[in-house]
Write a protein that holds these residues in place. Structure first.
Motif, short mmCIF file in Angstrom:
data_model
loop_
_atom_site.label_atom_id
_atom_site.label_comp_id
_atom_site.label_asym_id
_atom_site.label_seq_id
_atom_site.Cartn_x
_atom_site.Cartn_y
_atom_site.Cartn_z
N LEU A 1 3.99 9.28 -8.36
CA LEU A 1 3.28 10.51 -8.05
C LEU A 1 2.00 10.64 -8.89
O LEU A 1 0.92 10.96 -8.37
CB LEU A 1 4.19 11.71 -8.28
CG LEU A 1 3.61 13.11 -8.06
CD1 LEU A 1 2.94 13.24 -6.70
CD2 LEU A 1 4.71 14.17 -8.21
N VAL A 2 2.10 10.35 -10.18
CA VAL A 2 0.92 10.39 -11.05
C VAL A 2 -0.10 9.35 -10.61
O VAL A 2 -1.31 9.61 -10.57
CB VAL A 2 1.33 10.18 -12.52
CG1 VAL A 2 0.10 9.96 -13.40
CG2 VAL A 2 2.15 11.36 -13.03
N ASN A 3 0.38 8.14 -10.27
CA ASN A 3 -0.51 7.07 -9.80
C ASN A 3 -1.26 7.50 -8.55
O ASN A 3 -2.48 7.28 -8.42
CB ASN A 3 0.31 5.81 -9.54
CG ASN A 3 -0.52 4.69 -8.93
OD1 ASN A 3 -0.59 4.55 -7.72
ND2 ASN A 3 -1.14 3.88 -9.78
N HIS A 4 -0.56 8.13 -7.62
CA HIS A 4 -1.19 8.58 -6.39
C HIS A 4 -2.22 9.67 -6.67
O HIS A 4 -3.30 9.69 -6.06
CB HIS A 4 -0.13 9.10 -5.41
CG HIS A 4 0.53 8.00 -4.64
ND1 HIS A 4 1.49 8.22 -3.69
CD2 HIS A 4 0.35 6.66 -4.68
CE1 HIS A 4 1.88 7.07 -3.17
NE2 HIS A 4 1.21 6.11 -3.77
N LEU A 5 -1.91 10.56 -7.59
CA LEU A 5 -2.85 11.62 -7.93
C LEU A 5 -4.12 11.03 -8.58
O LEU A 5 -5.23 11.48 -8.28
CB LEU A 5 -2.19 12.63 -8.86
CG LEU A 5 -2.99 13.89 -9.19
CD1 LEU A 5 -3.42 14.62 -7.92
CD2 LEU A 5 -2.17 14.83 -10.08
N CYS A 6 -3.93 10.04 -9.43
CA CYS A 6 -5.09 9.37 -10.05
C CYS A 6 -5.97 8.71 -8.99
O CYS A 6 -7.21 8.76 -9.08
CB CYS A 6 -4.61 8.32 -11.06
SG CYS A 6 -3.91 9.00 -12.58
N LYS A 7 -5.35 8.10 -8.00
CA LYS A 7 -6.12 7.45 -6.93
C LYS A 7 -6.92 8.48 -6.13
O LYS A 7 -8.08 8.24 -5.78
CB LYS A 7 -5.19 6.67 -6.02
CG LYS A 7 -4.66 5.38 -6.62
CD LYS A 7 -3.83 4.58 -5.63
CE LYS A 7 -3.41 3.24 -6.23
NZ LYS A 7 -2.59 2.45 -5.27
N LEU A 8 -6.29 9.61 -5.83
CA LEU A 8 -7.00 10.66 -5.09
C LEU A 8 -8.20 11.16 -5.90
O LEU A 8 -9.29 11.38 -5.35
CB LEU A 8 -6.05 11.81 -4.77
CG LEU A 8 -5.00 11.54 -3.70
CD1 LEU A 8 -3.98 12.68 -3.64
CD2 LEU A 8 -5.65 11.36 -2.32
N LYS A 9 -8.00 11.34 -7.21
CA LYS A 9 -9.10 11.78 -8.07
C LYS A 9 -10.24 10.75 -8.09
O LYS A 9 -11.41 11.12 -8.25
CB LYS A 9 -8.61 12.01 -9.51
CG LYS A 9 -7.76 13.26 -9.68
CD LYS A 9 -7.53 13.58 -11.15
CE LYS A 9 -8.80 14.04 -11.83
NZ LYS A 9 -8.57 14.48 -13.23
N ALA A 10 -9.88 9.49 -7.91
CA ALA A 10 -10.88 8.42 -7.90
C ALA A 10 -11.51 8.24 -6.52
O ALA A 10 -12.33 7.35 -6.32
CB ALA A 10 -10.24 7.11 -8.35
N GLY A 11 -11.11 9.08 -5.56
CA GLY A 11 -11.69 9.01 -4.23
C GLY A 11 -11.00 8.05 -3.29
O GLY A 11 -11.53 7.72 -2.22
N GLU A 12 -9.79 7.60 -3.65
CA GLU A 12 -9.07 6.65 -2.81
C GLU A 12 -8.03 7.36 -1.94
O GLU A 12 -7.46 8.39 -2.33
CB GLU A 12 -8.35 5.62 -3.69
CG GLU A 12 -9.26 4.79 -4.58
CD GLU A 12 -8.49 3.83 -5.46
OE1 GLU A 12 -7.42 3.34 -5.00
OE2 GLU A 12 -8.91 3.60 -6.61
N THR A 13 -7.78 6.77 -0.77
CA THR A 13 -6.72 7.26 0.11
C THR A 13 -5.37 6.75 -0.38
O THR A 13 -5.27 5.63 -0.87
CB THR A 13 -6.97 6.76 1.55
OG1 THR A 13 -8.18 7.33 2.04
CG2 THR A 13 -5.83 7.16 2.48
#
Length: 209
Positions: A66-78
Motif C-alpha cells: 500500500l505504501v509502495n503504491h502511494l509512493c508511485k502515485l505521488k511520483a505520477g505513476e499509475t
C-alpha cells in the motif's frame, strides 16, 4: 497531490463519508485506495484456516504494498490495486487501474495504525460511531456482501472485531486531525472536509497558473 487518510471502526460509516465528500468535489479529482484491497492473500491456506483470519489486526494488511503504491502515485505513476474476495479470502487475478489524481483518499479501519503510511497523509480523519450502530451495520453488510450468517458474524465480532477495535483501531484516533462523529450523517463535518479539499485544489491551481 493532497493525501487524506480516513479510518474508524468496522461499520462506522467511513465509506459513506468518502462517497459524500467525493460527490462534493469536481469529477475525476480524487482516487480512492481501499485498505480492504490490500489484505494478505489466503490462497495458500486451507479454507478453515482462511475463515479464522483476523482482518482487524494490522498484520493482516500488506502495508508495504500500500505504501509502495502511494509512493508511485505521488511520483505520477499509475498503479494496479489488488482486488480481494471476502468469500474466498483470496486476492483475485484482476486488478483495478488507478491513475494519479489531485486528491488521494486512503480508507480503512487500520490506516492510521501504520506509521509510514500515516506520515504520508496531509490530513488524518477518524470516523466515530457507537458500538451498537457499528455492529448493526456490520451484520447487514456481511450478510449482503460477504455471504456470512448472523452466528458467524457475531462469533467473529466477539473473537476479533471487538478486541482488535480496542487494541488497535480506537487508540489510532489520537493521530486524527479531525474526528467525525455519526459518520455519513454528520453533514457539518462532511462540509468542512469538502471545503478543505476544494480550498487546497484551488490554491494549487492558482500556484500552477
Amino acid at each position: 497531490m493532497l493525501i487524506i487518510g480516513i479510518a474508524g471502526g468496522a461499520g462506522s460509516g467511513k465509506t459513506t463519508v468518502v462517497n459524500k465528500v467525493v460527490d462534493r468535489i469536481p469529477v475525476d479529482t480524487a482516487a480512492i485506495l481501499s485498505q480492504d484491497a490490500y489484505y494478505c492473500d489466503g490462497s495458500h491456506l486451507p479454507m478453515k484456516e482462511r475463515q479464522r483470519m483476523n482482518f482487524d489486526h494490522p498484520d493482516s494488511v500488506e502495508f508495504d504494498l500500500l505504501v509502495n503504491h502511494l509512493c508511485k502515485l505521488k511520483a505520477g505513476e499509475t498503479i494496479y490495486q489488488p482486488v480481494y474476495s471476502y468469500v474466498s479470502y483470496t486476492r483475485q487475478e484482476e486488478t483495478i487501474e488507478i491513475k494519479p489524481k489531485e486528491v488521494i483518499i486512503i480508507e480503512g479501519i487500520l490506516v492510521l495504525t501504520h506509521q509510514a503510511l500515516r506520515s504520508m497523509m496531509d490530513l488524518k480523519i477518524f470516523v466515530d460511531a457507537e458500538a451498537d450502530d457499528r455492529l448493526i451495520r456490520v451484520i447487514h453488510r456481511d450478510i449482503k456482501e460477504r455471504g456470512r450468517d448472523t452466528n458467524q458474524i457475531l462469533q467473529r465480532y466477539q473473537a476479533t472485531v471487538k478486541p482488535m477495535h480496542f487494541q488497535f483501531i480506537e487508540p489510532s484516533k489520537r493521530y486524527a486531525d479531525l474526528i467525525v462523529p455519526q459518520g455519513g450523517n454528520n453533514h457539518v463535518a462532511i462540509d468542512i472536509l469538502s471545503r478543505y479539499i476544494l480550498h487546497n485544489i484551488n490554491d494549487k491551481t492558482l500556484e500552477n497558473a
